[in-house]
Design an enzyme around this catalytic site. Structure first.
Site, mmCIF file in Angstrom:
data_model
loop_
_atom_site.group_PDB
_atom_site.id
_atom_site.type_symbol
_atom_site.label_atom_id
_atom_site.label_comp_id
_atom_site.label_asym_id
_atom_site.label_seq_id
_atom_site.Cartn_x
_atom_site.Cartn_y
_atom_site.Cartn_z
ATOM 1 N N SER A 21 0.846 -1.186 0.000
ATOM 2 C CA SER A 21 0.000 0.000 0.000
ATOM 3 C C SER A 21 0.883 1.239 0.000
ATOM 4 O O SER A 21 2.066 1.163 -0.359
ATOM 5 C CB SER A 21 -0.939 -0.032 1.216
ATOM 6 O OG SER A 21 -1.942 0.946 1.091
ATOM 7 N N ASN A 22 0.356 2.381 0.394
ATOM 8 C CA ASN A 22 1.137 3.617 0.420
ATOM 9 C C ASN A 22 0.669 4.495 1.572
ATOM 10 O O ASN A 22 -0.233 4.109 2.325
ATOM 11 C CB ASN A 22 1.037 4.351 -0.926
ATOM 12 C CG ASN A 22 -0.399 4.699 -1.258
ATOM 13 O OD1 ASN A 22 -1.049 5.448 -0.551
ATOM 14 N ND2 ASN A 22 -0.920 4.097 -2.329
ATOM 15 N N ARG A 23 1.267 5.668 1.733
ATOM 16 C CA ARG A 23 1.059 6.479 2.935
ATOM 17 C C ARG A 23 -0.170 7.387 2.873
ATOM 18 O O ARG A 23 -0.353 8.221 3.758
ATOM 19 C CB ARG A 23 2.310 7.318 3.191
ATOM 20 C CG ARG A 23 3.501 6.463 3.643
ATOM 21 C CD ARG A 23 4.758 7.294 3.715
ATOM 22 N NE ARG A 23 4.561 8.513 4.473
ATOM 23 C CZ ARG A 23 5.357 9.585 4.384
ATOM 24 N NH1 ARG A 23 6.381 9.565 3.570
ATOM 25 N NH2 ARG A 23 5.116 10.647 5.125
#
Ligand code: C5P
Length: 211
Positions: A21-23
């Site tokens: 995923s990502n931030r």
């Protein structure tokens, strides 16, 4: 007007307990949904997994993966005049998803094979018609060139670009520092609360649509 807004990250599973995923926190997309609903517009928010309260007076559709988000956008786009893609869609997903938890098994190295996720904006380009499409670009370098390329390649009316290396801009924070581009012009805005950025973006969309 009827707005379809996407927000948050997507999660791309690797096995039953892990994902890529990502931030993205979803705050920018949720601020847009709150502001649009407060202005009396009809809002559908397609949200990846985030830890935020649902916005008042908006229909929320929850999704997990980029493929789920594409399907939900296709389903809801028909009834909308405006699409704002504020989601940070994962660009890559594991090529194989394990049915069982991957074990370390004493290995010193693990190589993951990834494949691209569908590009949502490119996949729905043909469905645009007279709709207004707005995208986001989170960049670490070549901001102007990247924003202009994405505006053109993704058939957007507006793109909101920010340099995520600038303190107070981009992921996880309450503020954002953006430059907004259309085909003819660009406008740099100061560091603002995400709700204020949302107000300005909606002003620009309302001008475009003459709603
Ligand atoms: O990831 P990228 O910088 O290309 O994202 C630019 C725009 O494209 C964003 O508005 C994002 O929501 C959208 N996007 C998409 N499908 C993807 C990746 C990004 O629609 N797979």
């Amino acid at each position: 007007m009827k707005l379809l807004i996407t927000a948050g990250p997507t999660r791309e599973p690797l096995d039953p307990v892990r994902f890529l995923s990502n931030r993205s926190s979803g705050k920018m997309g949720y601020a847009l949904a709150e502001e649009a609903a407060a202005r009396g517009h009809e809002v559908t928010l397609i949200s990846g997994p985030v830890a935020l309260q649902p916005p008042k007076n908006a229909q929320v559709v929850r999704v997990v993966t980029a493929a789920d988000m594409l399907a939900a956008v296709k389903l809801h786009l028909k009834k909308c005049d405006v699409l704002i893609m504020a989601a940070a869609v994962a660009d890559w997903r594991p090529a194989r998803v394990g049915k069982r938890k991957m074990k370390k098994g004493g290995a010193q190295r693990l190589t993951l094979e990834l494949q691209p996720t569908p590009d949502i904006l490119k996949s729905i380009g043909k469905l645009k018609g007279r709709r207004i499409f707005v995208g986001f670009a989170a960049e670490t370098h070549n901001l102007r060139a990247e924003a202009k390329r994405k505006l053109r390649e993704k058939n957007l009316d507006l793109i909101v670009a920010n340099d995520v290396t600038v303190p107070g801009a981009g992921f996880e924070v309450e503020t954002n520092c953006v430059t907004i581009f259309d085909a003819q012009s660009e406008e740099q805005w100061p560091l603002l609360a995400k709700r204020d950025v949302a107000e300005r973006i909606l002003d620009r969309i309302e001008d475009l649509g003459k709603f």
